[in-house]
Design a protein around this motif. Structure first.
Motif, PDB file in Angstrom:
ATOM      1  N   ILE A   1       0.824  -1.205   0.000  1.00 22.82           N
ATOM      2  CA  ILE A   1       0.000   0.000   0.000  1.00 22.82           C
ATOM      3  C   ILE A   1       0.859   1.255   0.000  1.00 22.82           C
ATOM      4  O   ILE A   1       0.608   2.203  -0.751  1.00 22.82           O
ATOM      5  CB  ILE A   1      -0.958  -0.011   1.210  1.00 22.82           C
ATOM      6  N   PHE A   2       1.907   1.267   0.841  1.00 22.77           N
ATOM      7  CA  PHE A   2       2.689   2.489   1.021  1.00 22.77           C
ATOM      8  C   PHE A   2       3.910   2.607   0.107  1.00 22.77           C
ATOM      9  O   PHE A   2       4.278   3.713  -0.297  1.00 22.77           O
ATOM     10  CB  PHE A   2       3.168   2.605   2.477  1.00 22.77           C
ATOM     11  N   LEU A   3       4.567   1.498  -0.224  1.00 24.27           N
ATOM     12  CA  LEU A   3       5.898   1.579  -0.821  1.00 24.27           C
ATOM     13  C   LEU A   3       6.024   1.044  -2.236  1.00 24.27           C
ATOM     14  O   LEU A   3       6.900   1.497  -2.982  1.00 24.27           O
ATOM     15  CB  LEU A   3       6.919   0.850   0.072  1.00 24.27           C
ATOM     16  N   THR A   4       5.222   0.080  -2.632  1.00 25.61           N
ATOM     17  CA  THR A   4       5.411  -0.514  -3.959  1.00 25.61           C
ATOM     18  C   THR A   4       4.216  -0.345  -4.879  1.00 25.61           C
ATOM     19  O   THR A   4       4.341  -0.526  -6.087  1.00 25.61           O
ATOM     20  CB  THR A   4       5.705  -2.028  -3.850  1.00 25.61           C
ATOM     21  N   GLY A   5       3.072  -0.008  -4.335  1.00 28.08           N
ATOM     22  CA  GLY A   5       1.850  -0.076  -5.105  1.00 28.08           C
ATOM     23  C   GLY A   5       1.335  -1.510  -5.115  1.00 28.08           C
ATOM     24  O   GLY A   5       2.067  -2.469  -4.845  1.00 28.08           O
ATOM     25  N   ILE A   6       0.065  -1.651  -5.437  1.00 28.18           N
ATOM     26  CA  ILE A   6      -0.604  -2.944  -5.343  1.00 28.18           C
ATOM     27  C   ILE A   6      -0.536  -3.676  -6.675  1.00 28.18           C
ATOM     28  O   ILE A   6      -1.027  -3.188  -7.692  1.00 28.18           O
ATOM     29  CB  ILE A   6      -2.058  -2.759  -4.891  1.00 28.18           C
ATOM     30  N   ALA A   7       0.087  -4.848  -6.650  1.00 27.27           N
ATOM     31  CA  ALA A   7       0.173  -5.743  -7.809  1.00 27.27           C
ATOM     32  C   ALA A   7       0.436  -7.143  -7.290  1.00 27.27           C
ATOM     33  O   ALA A   7       1.039  -7.324  -6.227  1.00 27.27           O
ATOM     34  CB  ALA A   7       1.267  -5.307  -8.778  1.00 27.27           C
ATOM     35  N   LYS A   8       0.020  -8.143  -8.042  1.00 20.68           N
ATOM     36  CA  LYS A   8       0.102  -9.525  -7.567  1.00 20.68           C
ATOM     37  C   LYS A   8       1.527  -9.940  -7.237  1.00 20.68           C
ATOM     38  O   LYS A   8       1.756 -10.727  -6.326  1.00 20.68           O
ATOM     39  CB  LYS A   8      -0.482 -10.468  -8.621  1.00 20.68           C
ATOM     40  N   GLY A   9       2.489  -9.408  -7.965  1.00 22.00           N
ATOM     41  CA  GLY A   9       3.866  -9.811  -7.728  1.00 22.00           C
ATOM     42  C   GLY A   9       4.535  -9.093  -6.578  1.00 22.00           C
ATOM     43  O   GLY A   9       5.684  -9.393  -6.246  1.00 22.00           O
ATOM     44  N   ASN A  10       3.834  -8.143  -5.935  1.00 18.45           N
ATOM     45  CA  ASN A  10       4.463  -7.315  -4.908  1.00 18.45           C
ATOM     46  C   ASN A  10       4.204  -7.780  -3.488  1.00 18.45           C
ATOM     47  O   ASN A  10       4.857  -7.293  -2.558  1.00 18.45           O
ATOM     48  CB  ASN A  10       3.993  -5.865  -5.037  1.00 18.45           C
ATOM     49  N   GLY A  11       3.215  -8.649  -3.276  1.00 17.55           N
ATOM     50  CA  GLY A  11       2.895  -9.028  -1.908  1.00 17.55           C
ATOM     51  C   GLY A  11       1.596  -9.791  -1.815  1.00 17.55           C
ATOM     52  O   GLY A  11       1.095 -10.330  -2.810  1.00 17.55           O
ATOM     53  N   PRO A  12       0.997  -9.808  -0.620  1.00 20.44           N
ATOM     54  CA  PRO A  12      -0.160 -10.667  -0.373  1.00 20.44           C
ATOM     55  C   PRO A  12      -1.480 -10.174  -0.952  1.00 20.44           C
ATOM     56  O   PRO A  12      -2.443 -10.937  -0.981  1.00 20.44           O
ATOM     57  CB  PRO A  12      -0.224 -10.713   1.159  1.00 20.44           C
ATOM     58  N   ILE A  13      -1.570  -8.912  -1.378  1.00 27.33           N
ATOM     59  CA  ILE A  13      -2.830  -8.408  -1.930  1.00 27.33           C
ATOM     60  C   ILE A  13      -2.909  -8.837  -3.394  1.00 27.33           C
ATOM     61  O   ILE A  13      -2.199  -8.315  -4.248  1.00 27.33           O
ATOM     62  CB  ILE A  13      -2.925  -6.874  -1.806  1.00 27.33           C
ATOM     63  N   MET A  14      -3.760  -9.784  -3.679  1.00 27.02           N
ATOM     64  CA  MET A  14      -3.779 -10.425  -4.989  1.00 27.02           C
ATOM     65  C   MET A  14      -4.640  -9.664  -5.989  1.00 27.02           C
ATOM     66  O   MET A  14      -5.726 -10.113  -6.394  1.00 27.02           O
ATOM     67  CB  MET A  14      -4.256 -11.868  -4.859  1.00 27.02           C
ATOM     68  N   ALA A  15      -4.184  -8.486  -6.373  1.00 24.81           N
ATOM     69  CA  ALA A  15      -4.858  -7.681  -7.387  1.00 24.81           C
ATOM     70  C   ALA A  15      -3.823  -6.817  -8.090  1.00 24.81           C
ATOM     71  O   ALA A  15      -2.861  -6.355  -7.468  1.00 24.81           O
ATOM     72  CB  ALA A  15      -5.932  -6.808  -6.754  1.00 24.81           C
ATOM     73  N   ASP A  16      -3.991  -6.632  -9.373  1.00 22.77           N
ATOM     74  CA  ASP A  16      -3.159  -5.715 -10.140  1.00 22.77           C
ATOM     75  C   ASP A  16      -3.877  -4.379 -10.196  1.00 22.77           C
ATOM     76  O   ASP A  16      -4.842  -4.219 -10.937  1.00 22.77           O
ATOM     77  CB  ASP A  16      -2.901  -6.249 -11.544  1.00 22.77           C
ATOM     78  N   LEU A  17      -3.405  -3.415  -9.418  1.00 16.38           N
ATOM     79  CA  LEU A  17      -4.149  -2.170  -9.273  1.00 16.38           C
ATOM     80  C   LEU A  17      -3.340  -0.939  -9.634  1.00 16.38           C
ATOM     81  O   LEU A  17      -3.658  -0.252 -10.600  1.00 16.38           O
ATOM     82  CB  LEU A  17      -4.671  -2.044  -7.836  1.00 16.38           C
ATOM     83  N   ASN A  18      -2.276  -0.627  -8.875  1.00 18.65           N
ATOM     84  CA  ASN A  18      -1.652   0.679  -9.062  1.00 18.65           C
ATOM     85  C   ASN A  18      -0.150   0.693  -8.806  1.00 18.65           C
ATOM     86  O   ASN A  18       0.389   1.687  -8.324  1.00 18.65           O
ATOM     87  CB  ASN A  18      -2.331   1.721  -8.173  1.00 18.65           C
ATOM     88  N   SER A  19       0.527  -0.369  -9.145  1.00 21.88           N
ATOM     89  CA  SER A  19       1.985  -0.372  -9.046  1.00 21.88           C
ATOM     90  C   SER A  19       2.590  -0.062 -10.414  1.00 21.88           C
ATOM     91  O   SER A  19       2.055  -0.485 -11.447  1.00 21.88           O
ATOM     92  CB  SER A  19       2.490  -1.742  -8.575  1.00 21.88           C
ATOM     93  N   GLN A  20       3.712   0.652 -10.421  1.00 24.11           N
ATOM     94  CA  GLN A  20       4.385   0.921 -11.696  1.00 24.11           C
ATOM     95  C   GLN A  20       4.944  -0.339 -12.335  1.00 24.11           C
ATOM     96  O   GLN A  20       5.354  -0.308 -13.495  1.00 24.11           O
ATOM     97  CB  GLN A  20       5.495   1.962 -11.504  1.00 24.11           C
TER      98      GLN A  20
END
Length: 458
Positions: free
Chosen positions: A338-357
């Motif tokens: 949420i704070f540092l990478t943006g939300i995407a499936k490859g970034n962590g436990p939140i399984m949605a592609d939303l707003n990471s670069q």
């Protein structure tokens, strides 16, 4: 572009969709918002340079454009004359855009200001009669500005001699303030810009700092900022002007933050910074707040003390101690998304592609950094939900930030783990869910400044 939003996975984010009617009523699902005011010791004594809010959203009436708003000068009392509020002429005010994920600004919109003061020794008044236009000779003090667009390829002046909408001195002095606001909006290529006073659209109960609402949730429901004004810099530009390689379809995600650079004997020095709301206020500890304000996002990931405040946050521990809301286990990888990478499936436990670069097809390696991230390819919601992404409204915070996003309630729920558990805690709300003034339907959307003394608002 295919957004690749996994709606089933977003159930963990859009938890409000599954709540019962009674739970929805308890959460008071209506429009709302929040911010960062007086968030660090040094900047608290320098309000003209204090960033208070950043908003970034796809323009609801012009969805091929993005609106960027940044506010400064918290808690402006409307009757604060005879020297009303102004931008600092010794500072540079910036809205910065990272579109390739390296946490460095690819585009900077920069405002600088100069005073035009004709009062001299003749009068103490801001104006000597009713002001009916921005160039009215009865307006004795005004500010002018230059707006530049800076990229790694150079600098371009967008506005050379803009006029700031003045402080609202009252109905006798400014009988039609809306006209002054409209006259202050200037064109820029493909869009428009604005500088001037506005209503304090940030609303919440600030008694969160009295042991989290009194230690027993007895101190909620009071809009602490009602009646105050701020100074706003606004910009509406084509989304293609912000996207990497100008291609919104391939590269829809941008990171946004504002900064203030103040002149010193060492040259310009960054003294304030704001991306996501509430980060410096309630995530960063007191001893790091001034340092965080001076830090560029590209250095965030290299400061272990900053990262630890995300992975091992203080607020959930306080919620557990005071209210029995069990703190999620650490390290908090969901908050890193949420704070540092943006939300995407490859970034962590939140399984949605939303707003990471990382969703930008032409981006390089991602550098984790705190900023407000917006997916410009997600269209505006017809009926925005104040809880944004947590309520299944993917155009809302933390995907950018709209004026109506209740970011305090969203932040409390996120700290309690709602983004991964799929469950909201109905008690976690300040019960301040809407601004006292409606938002506009056209740029700059933020309400006009008030002119009634705050002590008359209660």
């Amino acid at each position: 572009m295919e957004l690749r939003i996994n709606r089933r996975a977003v159930a963990g984010l859009g938890v409000a969709v599954a709540l019962t009617a009674s739970s929805l009523a308890a959460l008071r699902i209506e429009p709302g918002t929040a911010s960062s005011h007086r968030e660090a010791p040094a900047i608290a004594g320098d309000p003209r340079n204090d960033n208070t809010d950043v908003y970034a959203f796809v323009s609801p009436d012009k969805p091929d454009t993005v609106t960027l708003l940044a506010n400064w000068i918290p808690f402006e009392e409307p009757n604060g004359g005879p020297n009303f509020y102004t931008f600092d002429t010794n500072s540079r005010y910036n809205i910065k855009i990272d579109n390739d994920g390296d946490a460095k600004p690819d585009i900077t919109y920069q405002w600088t200001f100069r005073n035009e003061d004709r009062r001299g020794n003749a009068t103490f008044l801001y104006n000597q009669g009713p002001v009916t236009s921005l160039d009215d000779p009865d307006l004795l003090f005004r500010q002018r500005y230059t707006l530049k667009r800076l990229t790694r390829g150079g600098s371009r002046t967008l506005v050379a001699d803009g006029i700031v909408a003045p402080s609202n001195a009252g109905p006798a002095s400014m009988p039609d303030y809306g006209l002054l606001r409209r006259q202050s909006i200037r064109p820029v290529p493909g869009g428009q810009t604005f500088a001037g006073q506005s209503d304090e659209a940030f609303f919440l109960d600030l008694r969160v700092f009295d042991l989290l609402y009194g230690g027993d949730l007895s101190e909620v429901g009071q809009d602490t900022t009602k009646g105050y004004n701020v100074h706003t810099l606004g910009l509406q530009v084509p989304a293609a002007d912000l996207a990497l390689k100008g291609n919104v379809r391939r590269n829809p995600v941008i990171g946004v933050w504002s900064t203030t650079d103040k002149w010193s004997p060492r040259g310009y020095v960054q003294v304030s910074r704001l991306g996501q709301p509430l980060v410096n206020e309630v995530v960063v500890p007191a001893g790091l707040k001034d340092a965080f304000n001076a830090l560029p996002p590209e250095k965030d990931a290299g400061i272990p003390a900053v990262v630890k405040r995300v992975t091992e946050p203080e607020l959930p521990k306080l919620l557990e101690a005071l209210y029995g809301v069990k703190a999620p286990t650490t390290p908090r990888k969901d908050l890193v998304e949420i704070f540092l990478t943006g939300i995407a499936k490859g970034n962590g436990p939140i399984m949605a592609d939303l707003n990471s670069q990382t969703l930008n097809k032409d981006a390089g390696k991602l550098r984790p950094a705190e900023m407000l991230r917006l997916n410009m390819a997600i269209p505006p919601a017809r009926n925005p939900n104040r809880l944004g992404v947590l309520a299944g409204d993917l155009q809302g915070f933390p995907n950018g930030r709209r004026l109506s996003d209740d970011v305090l309630d969203i932040a409390l729920q996120a700290m309690a783990g709602a983004a991964t558990t799929g469950r909201l805690v109905p008690a976690l709300t300040d019960k301040v869910d809407a601004n006292d003034k409606p938002f506009g339907s056209a740029f700059p959307y933020i309400p006009l400044p008030g002119n009634t003394s705050v002590n008359q608002q209660r």
